[in-house]
Scaffold this motif. Structure first.
Motif, PDB file in Angstrom:
ATOM      1  N   LEU A  40       0.831  -1.203   0.000  1.00 39.61           N
ATOM      2  CA  LEU A  40       0.000   0.000   0.000  1.00 39.61           C
ATOM      3  C   LEU A  40       0.874   1.266   0.000  1.00 39.61           C
ATOM      4  CD1 LEU A  40      -3.101   0.713   0.254  1.00 39.61           C
ATOM      5  CD2 LEU A  40      -2.573   1.236   2.627  1.00 39.61           C
TER       6      LEU A  40
ATOM      7  N   TRP B 262       0.133  -0.432  -7.233  1.00 46.07           N
ATOM      8  CA  TRP B 262      -0.800  -0.517  -8.357  1.00 46.07           C
ATOM      9  C   TRP B 262      -0.536   0.584  -9.392  1.00 46.07           C
ATOM     10  CZ3 TRP B 262      -1.805   0.884  -3.390  1.00 46.07           C
ATOM     11  CH2 TRP B 262      -2.274   2.172  -3.171  1.00 46.07           C
ATOM     12  N   ARG B 263       0.460   1.410  -9.134  1.00 46.83           N
ATOM     13  CA  ARG B 263       0.875   2.413 -10.122  1.00 46.83           C
ATOM     14  C   ARG B 263       2.358   2.209 -10.431  1.00 46.83           C
ATOM     15  NH1 ARG B 263      -1.912   8.222  -8.540  1.00 46.83           N
ATOM     16  NH2 ARG B 263      -4.070   7.547  -8.782  1.00 46.83           N
TER      17      ARG B 263
ATOM     18  N   LEU C 130       1.017   8.586  -5.317  1.00 44.34           N
ATOM     19  CA  LEU C 130      -0.148   9.410  -5.613  1.00 44.34           C
ATOM     20  C   LEU C 130       0.393  10.809  -5.908  1.00 44.34           C
ATOM     21  CD1 LEU C 130      -2.423   8.229  -2.652  1.00 44.34           C
ATOM     22  CD2 LEU C 130      -2.289   7.286  -4.954  1.00 44.34           C
TER      23      LEU C 130
ATOM     24  N   LEU D  43       0.185   8.995   2.724  1.00 45.35           N
ATOM     25  CA  LEU D  43       0.308   7.555   2.492  1.00 45.35           C
ATOM     26  C   LEU D  43       1.760   7.108   2.685  1.00 45.35           C
ATOM     27  CD1 LEU D  43      -1.485   5.199   1.713  1.00 45.35           C
ATOM     28  CD2 LEU D  43      -0.849   5.558  -0.662  1.00 45.35           C
TER      29      LEU D  43
END
Lengths: 85, 456
Positions: free
Chosen positions: B178, B183-184, B190, B198
């Motif tokens: 996480l 996932w990027r 972000l 995060l």
């Protein structure tokens, strides 16, 4: 929009913690705590004494010299720094 | 053949693999730290070597200390005691060895990518996506091996060290995935403040939910074993464990108190940071009461000596950490060398000491041979102790100078000469730590590979 990430993080963490806690409760992990104190002691693997050899002593002396040289270098840097300022 | 005999005959290949991994990469990690410290006092020393500029050396140092030295050291001890306390065999030594190999590939990739400038440029999460995937996969393999071993245990009760080890593996696998935004794959981040929040969920948890539980788990095994006495209270140890799980997961935002993040998140972070006193003192009271009156036995065992010293460092770093989460304190201590000193007490003084203690405790027991040199281990102990105490003093002083200068509005170029002396001393102390790592690697390697007794 970042709240979903925190919500996911916290929700997964809390869900896992609750699931583990309930599992532990149902499996009697919080009973018999007196016996649990002794669990590491139930196997007792001993270690032998340190064996000394002439070669070993020479190696240790050489490494000791190396380490002392490192310490001396540190001290030299320190003295240099103190003298310089 | 009884179950205990079966365990004793197993070769502990996974634990040995992590043992060598930790000892080797400690040398590389501390060299990078020393190089970085040298560059801070002599910036021109590597000016024509692009791969060794400070901006690349520093993340390499941090990631190698975390994943190369401390974590493998703690995993070595954990893979040793895990089957013993559960009275079974490790589910799969082959899988464990495969994990060690994958782990080392990951470390080589980490060094190669970071020094070549391939970075995601997020503090503590610099590694690029393929390396991130390797880390997550390695932890997934460890989780699987741990859980399958727990499932096959013959001892019905789960000792607190097992709880801590399992929690560390599971939570780190999730936190890493996480926090590194896997996932990027392109950027691993972000944007803006949400990414900062995060990132610091990850940045603090990678220490608090990986190094801390693994270290506590090792301490809860080594100390009772070394003094041959039962744990003071298993109930108190479980209270500390569950308290840690509840409060530690939300405190990362205390790194962002001077940033426009939501106030509720800051409040949660500060309150939980102060609440960390509960799990910390539950552990320390328990382990110190266990060792009460038996310090002679602690001193006699070099592994226990490292571990016990680590618990004392844990006291200091935890009290410091809780105080630093207070906004008024942080006005002085944030964004300067105070934090660097704090990090060194935590990672080297607490986790590093316990990792080395775990190694030295399990090494003779899993090889069946005595330690090559107790003298070298003792020498390493004192080098690290002097080094980490020195770091603490020097970096704290430098941090206070910087913090007060920051508050007084002084410009950076006027402050740097004031702290130059402390940077020089820090580099000198770094020499001690690097020398100790070389001695430790030699001692550990010779213990593992020297001939059996009598061969001279």
């Amino acid at each position: 929009m970042y709240f979903p990430y925190f919500a996911t993080y916290m929700a997964v963490g809390i869900a896992l913690a609750i699931a583990a806690f309930v599992w532990a409760l149902k499996n009697g992990q919080f009973t018999d705590q007196q016996r649990a104190r002794f669990l590491p002691l139930e196997d007792d693997a001993g270690a032998g004494e340190v064996k000394r050899s002439r070669m070993g002593r020479l190696e240790i002396l050489a490494l000791g010299f190396l380490a002392c040289a490192g310490l001396a270098a540190s001290a030299a840097v320190l003295v240099f720094a103190l003298v310089s300022f | 053949m009884t179950e205990t005999e079966t365990i004793k005959l197993s070769d502990y290949a996974t634990a040995k693999g992590f043992c060598l991994t930790s000892a080797f990469w400690m040398m590389a990690a501390t060299f990078m730290g020393l190089l970085g410290a040298t560059e801070l006092i002599a910036p021109a020393v590597t000016e024509n070597i692009g791969g060794l500029v400070f901006g690349r050396v520093r993340p390499t140092h941090v990631n190698l200390v975390l994943f190369g030295f401390a974590t493998p050291g703690l995993l070595a001890a954990t893979f040793y005691f895990f089957p013993r306390v559960l009275q079974t065999r490790l589910y799969s030594e082959k899988l464990g060895v495969f994990t060690v190999i994958a782990w080392n590939i990951m470390l080589v990739c980490t060094v190669a990518t970071l020094l070549s400038g391939n970075t995601q440029a997020r503090e503590y999460a610099e590694m690029i996506w393929p390396v991130d995937i390797l880390v997550v996969l390695a932890f997934a393999l460890i989780v699987f091996n741990f859980f399958m071993t727990v499932q096959r245990r013959t001892e019905p009760l789960i000792y607190v060290s097992i709880w801590y080890a399992c929690a560390a593996a599971v939570l780190t696998m999730l936190t890493y995935a996480l926090g590194n935004v896997i996932w990027r794959p392109d950027g691993g981040a972000l944007t803006g403040i949400p990414d900062a929040i995060l990132l610091w969920f990850y940045g603090h948890n990678i220490f608090g939910l990986l190094l801390t539980p693994l270290s506590i788990g090792v301490a809860y095994y080594v100390v009772p074993k070394a003094i041959r006495a039962p744990l003071y209270s298993h109930t108190l140890s479980l209270l500390g464990f569950w308290a840690l799980i509840v409060v530690y997961t939300h405190i990362g935002t205390h790194h962002l108190l001077q940033v426009p993040v939501p106030t509720w998140l800051k409040v949660v972070a500060i309150v939980d940071s102060i609440a960390m006193v509960i799990p910390v003192m539950a552990f320390l009271i328990n382990i110190w009461y266990t060792a009460r009156g038996k310090l002679g036995a602690i001193h006699a065992d070099i592994g226990a000596k490292f571990v016990f010293t680590g618990t004392i460092m844990y006291f200091f770093v935890s009290i410091q950490g809780s105080m630093m989460a207070l906004p008024q304190v942080q006005r002085v201590t944030h964004f300067n060398n105070w934090v660097v000193g704090h990090a060194h007490i935590g990672v080297l003084g607490f986790s590093g000491m316990i990792a080395l203690g775990g190694l030295y405790y399990v090494l003779p027991r899993m090889t069946g041979k005595p330690l090559f040199s107790r003298f070298l281990a003792d020498f390493q102990y004192w080098l690290i102790l002097i080094g980490v105490v020195g770091f603490t003093v020097i970096l704290t002083i430098a941090g206070l100078i910087q913090g007060n200068a920051w508050l007084n509005g002084e410009t950076v170029y006027r402050v740097l000469p004031e702290i130059h002396l402390y940077y020089v001393i820090r580099a000198a102390l770094g020499v001690l730590i690097f020398v100790s790592a070389v001695l430790g690697f030699y001692n550990i390697a010779r213990t593992m590979f020297m001939p059996e007794r009598g061969a001279g």
